[in-house]
Scaffold this motif. Structure first.
Motif, PDB file in Angstrom:
ATOM      1  N   LEU A   4       0.832  -1.191   0.000  1.00 58.61           N
ATOM      2  CA  LEU A   4       0.000   0.000   0.000  1.00 58.61           C
ATOM      3  C   LEU A   4       0.874   1.251   0.000  1.00 58.61           C
ATOM      4  N   PHE A   5       0.561   2.180  -0.881  1.00 56.21           N
ATOM      5  CA  PHE A   5       1.308   3.433  -0.924  1.00 56.21           C
ATOM      6  C   PHE A   5       1.249   4.150   0.422  1.00 56.21           C
ATOM      7  N   ILE A   6       0.090   4.099   1.072  1.00 58.46           N
ATOM      8  CA  ILE A   6      -0.101   4.855   2.310  1.00 58.46           C
ATOM      9  C   ILE A   6       0.858   4.400   3.396  1.00 58.46           C
ATOM     10  N   GLU A   7       1.235   3.126   3.366  1.00 59.17           N
ATOM     11  CA  GLU A   7       2.209   2.611   4.338  1.00 59.17           C
ATOM     12  C   GLU A   7       3.634   2.780   3.818  1.00 59.17           C
ATOM     13  N   LYS A   8       3.824   2.525   2.549  1.00 57.22           N
ATOM     14  CA  LYS A   8       5.155   2.603   1.956  1.00 57.22           C
ATOM     15  C   LYS A   8       5.727   4.007   2.046  1.00 57.22           C
ATOM     16  N   GLN A 171       8.455   7.743  -8.179  1.00 56.46           N
ATOM     17  CA  GLN A 171       9.191   6.652  -7.541  1.00 56.46           C
ATOM     18  C   GLN A 171       8.600   5.295  -7.902  1.00 56.46           C
ATOM     19  N   GLU A 172       7.300   5.263  -8.180  1.00 53.59           N
ATOM     20  CA  GLU A 172       6.631   4.013  -8.557  1.00 53.59           C
ATOM     21  C   GLU A 172       6.677   3.760 -10.062  1.00 53.59           C
ATOM     22  N   ASN A 173       7.394   4.648 -10.789  1.00 54.47           N
ATOM     23  CA  ASN A 173       7.500   4.530 -12.249  1.00 54.47           C
ATOM     24  C   ASN A 173       6.132   4.562 -12.929  1.00 54.47           C
ATOM     25  N   VAL A 174       5.256   5.386 -12.396  1.00 59.09           N
ATOM     26  CA  VAL A 174       3.923   5.566 -12.987  1.00 59.09           C
ATOM     27  C   VAL A 174       3.907   6.875 -13.766  1.00 59.09           C
ATOM     28  N   GLU A 175       3.645   6.794 -15.068  1.00 60.72           N
ATOM     29  CA  GLU A 175       3.533   7.999 -15.874  1.00 60.72           C
ATOM     30  C   GLU A 175       2.189   8.674 -15.579  1.00 60.72           C
ATOM     31  N   PHE A 176       2.181  10.001 -15.571  1.00 67.04           N
ATOM     32  CA  PHE A 176       0.941  10.700 -15.233  1.00 67.04           C
ATOM     33  C   PHE A 176       0.875  12.047 -15.940  1.00 67.04           C
ATOM     34  N   ASP A 177      -0.344  12.509 -16.108  1.00 67.83           N
ATOM     35  CA  ASP A 177      -0.599  13.833 -16.632  1.00 67.83           C
ATOM     36  C   ASP A 177      -0.795  14.766 -15.441  1.00 67.83           C
ATOM     37  N   LEU A 178      -0.020  15.838 -15.379  1.00 69.10           N
ATOM     38  CA  LEU A 178      -0.027  16.709 -14.203  1.00 69.10           C
ATOM     39  C   LEU A 178      -1.395  17.354 -13.976  1.00 69.10           C
ATOM     40  N   ASP A 179      -2.063  17.752 -15.045  1.00 67.50           N
ATOM     41  CA  ASP A 179      -3.380  18.375 -14.892  1.00 67.50           C
ATOM     42  C   ASP A 179      -4.395  17.375 -14.320  1.00 67.50           C
ATOM     43  N   LEU A 180      -4.314  16.138 -14.774  1.00 67.74           N
ATOM     44  CA  LEU A 180      -5.221  15.110 -14.269  1.00 67.74           C
ATOM     45  C   LEU A 180      -4.904  14.802 -12.803  1.00 67.74           C
ATOM     46  N   ASP A 191      -7.765  15.656   2.751  1.00 70.12           N
ATOM     47  CA  ASP A 191      -7.435  14.338   3.295  1.00 70.12           C
ATOM     48  C   ASP A 191      -6.282  13.733   2.487  1.00 70.12           C
ATOM     49  N   ILE A 192      -5.075  13.839   3.018  1.00 73.22           N
ATOM     50  CA  ILE A 192      -3.895  13.351   2.302  1.00 73.22           C
ATOM     51  C   ILE A 192      -3.914  11.831   2.181  1.00 73.22           C
ATOM     52  N   ARG A 193      -4.374  11.163   3.240  1.00 74.08           N
ATOM     53  CA  ARG A 193      -4.454   9.702   3.201  1.00 74.08           C
ATOM     54  C   ARG A 193      -5.363   9.244   2.057  1.00 74.08           C
ATOM     55  N   ALA A 194      -6.518   9.888   1.914  1.00 69.69           N
ATOM     56  CA  ALA A 194      -7.440   9.537   0.840  1.00 69.69           C
ATOM     57  C   ALA A 194      -6.831   9.827  -0.528  1.00 69.69           C
ATOM     58  N   THR A 195      -6.049  10.896  -0.615  1.00 67.65           N
ATOM     59  CA  THR A 195      -5.393  11.255  -1.873  1.00 67.65           C
ATOM     60  C   THR A 195      -4.408  10.170  -2.304  1.00 67.65           C
ATOM     61  N   ILE A 196      -3.602   9.698  -1.355  1.00 68.56           N
ATOM     62  CA  ILE A 196      -2.616   8.656  -1.670  1.00 68.56           C
ATOM     63  C   ILE A 196      -3.322   7.369  -2.095  1.00 68.56           C
ATOM     64  N   ASN A 197      -4.392   7.011  -1.382  1.00 66.19           N
ATOM     65  CA  ASN A 197      -5.142   5.814  -1.762  1.00 66.19           C
ATOM     66  C   ASN A 197      -5.745   5.960  -3.156  1.00 66.19           C
ATOM     67  N   LEU A 198      -6.173   7.167  -3.483  1.00 65.94           N
ATOM     68  CA  LEU A 198      -6.797   7.416  -4.786  1.00 65.94           C
ATOM     69  C   LEU A 198      -5.799   7.253  -5.923  1.00 65.94           C
ATOM     70  N   ILE A 199      -4.595   7.805  -5.750  1.00 68.77           N
ATOM     71  CA  ILE A 199      -3.622   7.701  -6.850  1.00 68.77           C
ATOM     72  C   ILE A 199      -3.154   6.254  -7.020  1.00 68.77           C
ATOM     73  N   GLN A 200      -3.145   5.482  -5.934  1.00 71.76           N
ATOM     74  CA  GLN A 200      -2.795   4.059  -6.099  1.00 71.76           C
ATOM     75  C   GLN A 200      -3.914   3.313  -6.798  1.00 71.76           C
ATOM     76  N   GLN A 201      -5.136   3.640  -6.441  1.00 71.09           N
ATOM     77  CA  GLN A 201      -6.298   2.963  -7.050  1.00 71.09           C
ATOM     78  C   GLN A 201      -6.311   3.109  -8.573  1.00 71.09           C
ATOM     79  N   TYR A 202      -5.889   4.291  -9.052  1.00 67.44           N
ATOM     80  CA  TYR A 202      -5.954   4.552 -10.482  1.00 67.44           C
ATOM     81  C   TYR A 202      -4.612   4.394 -11.182  1.00 67.44           C
ATOM     82  N   SER A 203      -3.646   3.782 -10.514  1.00 66.91           N
ATOM     83  CA  SER A 203      -2.343   3.511 -11.136  1.00 66.91           C
ATOM     84  C   SER A 203      -2.305   2.050 -11.595  1.00 66.91           C
TER      85      SER A 203
END
Length: 206
Positions: A4-8, A171-180, A191-203
């Motif tokens: 999990l990103f939130i723990e890592k 760091q996770e080698n995930v390409e992303f669009d900055l605006d998105l 909620d930073i925790r929710a933000t981290i979970n969200l970016i992992q969910q959609y990676s």
């Protein structure tokens, strides 16, 4: 299993925490430098790093694991928990300089339980420190608040959160669009925790 990103990416030291301002950073850094803390009451909305800061501070202070007790008051919130579990721990001799009792979700603690805590805080001041975290500090008795140094946490500036999320994805080698990515960050902020979970969910697959 994918970690999990939130723990890592949870900060493990105070120096890794993104504080809302330099005053808070300097204050908590001084606790580490001086190897001493008062009783602390950390309040603020969910996901703003209260528990992370508590754990990082304890780690930076090199508190022996035998000297740490963690109580989640959303599960254990009765007078009996104070009188039996916490009191017995607080009155034993610490292995190191002092014991630390982490009281998470402190606002769930009943008023009777809070009242029974007052004398304990006073009686064990030489050997025990309390770190309480809560979302709603208005639920804490004034007589208890007066026994803590109080800090209210807000999320860092949204741009700082955006930068941190970009660092994690890089760091996770995930390409992303900055605006998105900015849309994701703003949808979950503060909620930073929710933000981290969200970016992992959609990676997916880089």
């Amino acid at each position: 299993m994918e970690q999990l990103f939130i723990e890592k990416y949870r900060p493990s030291t105070i120096s890794e925490v993104i504080f809302q301002n330099d005053d808070l950073l300097n204050k908590f850094s001084s606790f580490v430098t001086n190897k001493e803390i008062p009783n602390l009451l950390l309040s603020g909305v969910q996901g703003t790093g209260k528990t992370t800061i508590s754990r990082a501070l304890i780690r930076d202070l090199n508190v022996d694991s035998a000297d740490i007790m963690t109580i989640n008051a959303s599960d254990e919130n009765s007078v009996d928990v104070i009188r039996e579990k916490i009191k017995n721990f607080a009155y034993t001799i610490p292995m190191g300089r002092f014991k630390v009792i982490q009281l998470e979700e402190f606002d769930y603690l009943s008023h009777n339980a809070q009242a029974s805590l007052r004398a304990l805080i006073e009686d064990t001041s030489e050997t025990t420190r309390f770190i309480a975290t809560c979302n709603y500090d208005n639920k804490i008795l004034p007589s208890i608040k007066s026994r803590f140094q109080q800090f209210h946490f807000k999320a860092p500036d949204v741009d700082q959160v955006l930068i941190r999320m970009a660092e994690i994805l890089t760091q996770e080698n995930v390409e992303f669009d900055l605006d998105l990515l900015e849309k994701f960050v703003r949808s979950a902020y503060p909620d930073i925790r929710a933000t981290i979970n969200l970016i992992q969910q959609y990676s997916h697959d880089g």
